[in-house]
Design a protein around this motif. Structure first.
Motif, mmCIF file in Angstrom:
data_model
loop_
_atom_site.group_PDB
_atom_site.id
_atom_site.type_symbol
_atom_site.label_atom_id
_atom_site.label_comp_id
_atom_site.label_asym_id
_atom_site.label_seq_id
_atom_site.Cartn_x
_atom_site.Cartn_y
_atom_site.Cartn_z
ATOM 1 N N PHE A 46 0.915 -1.110 -0.029
ATOM 2 C CA PHE A 46 -0.034 -0.007 -0.162
ATOM 3 C C PHE A 46 0.763 1.304 0.021
ATOM 4 O O PHE A 46 0.646 1.981 -0.796
ATOM 5 C CB PHE A 46 -0.984 -0.012 1.425
ATOM 6 N N ALA A 47 1.764 1.172 0.921
ATOM 7 C CA ALA A 47 2.810 2.417 0.770
ATOM 8 C C ALA A 47 3.481 2.695 -0.523
ATOM 9 O O ALA A 47 3.444 3.873 -1.074
ATOM 10 C CB ALA A 47 3.845 2.162 1.915
ATOM 11 N N GLN A 48 3.875 1.676 -1.143
ATOM 12 C CA GLN A 48 4.505 1.485 -2.635
ATOM 13 C C GLN A 48 3.510 2.238 -3.575
ATOM 14 O O GLN A 48 3.856 3.080 -4.404
ATOM 15 C CB GLN A 48 5.064 0.237 -2.959
ATOM 16 N N LEU A 49 2.002 1.793 -3.336
ATOM 17 C CA LEU A 49 1.231 2.120 -4.135
ATOM 18 C C LEU A 49 1.031 3.902 -4.011
ATOM 19 O O LEU A 49 0.773 4.650 -5.044
ATOM 20 C CB LEU A 49 -0.362 1.640 -3.992
ATOM 21 N N HIS A 50 1.080 4.128 -2.968
ATOM 22 C CA HIS A 50 1.013 5.559 -2.525
ATOM 23 C C HIS A 50 1.922 6.461 -3.163
ATOM 24 O O HIS A 50 2.049 7.586 -3.559
ATOM 25 C CB HIS A 50 0.578 6.050 -1.058
ATOM 26 N N PHE A 51 3.336 5.779 -2.936
ATOM 27 C CA PHE A 51 4.667 6.437 -3.520
ATOM 28 C C PHE A 51 4.329 6.744 -4.979
ATOM 29 O O PHE A 51 4.816 7.685 -5.320
ATOM 30 C CB PHE A 51 5.703 5.619 -3.174
ATOM 31 N N ARG A 52 3.663 5.953 -5.676
ATOM 32 C CA ARG A 52 3.380 5.926 -7.032
ATOM 33 C C ARG A 52 2.148 6.761 -7.439
ATOM 34 O O ARG A 52 1.739 6.959 -8.599
ATOM 35 C CB ARG A 52 3.290 4.485 -7.777
ATOM 36 N N ALA A 53 1.617 7.353 -6.581
ATOM 37 C CA ALA A 53 0.309 8.076 -6.692
ATOM 38 C C ALA A 53 -0.794 7.235 -7.226
ATOM 39 O O ALA A 53 -1.462 7.576 -8.042
ATOM 40 C CB ALA A 53 0.461 9.293 -7.584
ATOM 41 N N ALA A 54 -0.762 6.075 -6.728
ATOM 42 C CA ALA A 54 -1.879 4.935 -7.248
ATOM 43 C C ALA A 54 -2.958 4.753 -6.313
ATOM 44 O O ALA A 54 -3.804 3.947 -6.465
ATOM 45 C CB ALA A 54 -1.177 3.746 -7.652
#
Length: 110
Positions: A46-54
Motif C-alpha cells: 500500500f505504501a508503494q502504491l501511494h508513493f506511485r500516486a496510485a
C-alpha cells in the motif's frame, strides 16, 4: 445537510492533499518498519502504491470522515471550511488507525 457537507469535504482538493501528505508520512514510516511487523507485506505494498500516486486519496478521505465522529463534528460545525478546521493530529490519528484496513483493501491492486 451534514452528509453533503462531508462529501464536499472529501472531494475538496485541499483536504485530499492534506490526507495525501499525512498518509505519505505514514507510508515512509511503513517503508522503514521491521519486515516482521504484522501485516507488513500488505502495508508495504500500500505504501508503494501511494508513493506511485496510485491511491485515490479522495476515497480515503471519505473513509476517514465516515470513520470518525470527531472529524464529522468538526466538518459539521463549519461546513464552508471544507475540513480546513480539522486538525492534522486528528487526521494522523485516524490514518494510523485505518492504515491496515487501507493496506488490506489495496492488497490485490497492482
Amino acid at each position: 445537510m451534514a452528509v453533503l457537507d462531508r462529501i464536499a469535504t472529501a472531494r475538496d482538493d485541499a483536504f485530499a492533499a492534506r490526507v495525501a501528505m499525512i498518509l505519505m508520512t505514514s507510508c515512509v514510516n511503513v517503508a522503514n518498519e521491521d519486515p516482521t511487523y504484522e501485516n507488513h507485506a500488505n502495508r508495504l505494498h500500500f505504501a508503494q502504491l501511494h508513493f506511485r500516486a496510485a491511491v485515490n486519496t479522495k476515497a480515503l478521505a471519505a473513509a476517514i470522515i465516515a470513520n470518525n465522529t470527531t472529524i464529522q463534528g468538526e466538518i459539521d460545525s463549519a461546513p464552508t471550511q471544507l475540513g480546513a478546521n480539522v486538525p492534522d493530529s486528528d487526521l494522523e490519528y485516524v490514518i494510523g488507525g485505518l492504515f491496515d484496513n487501507f493496506a488490506n483493501a489495496y492488497a490485490s491492486v497492482s
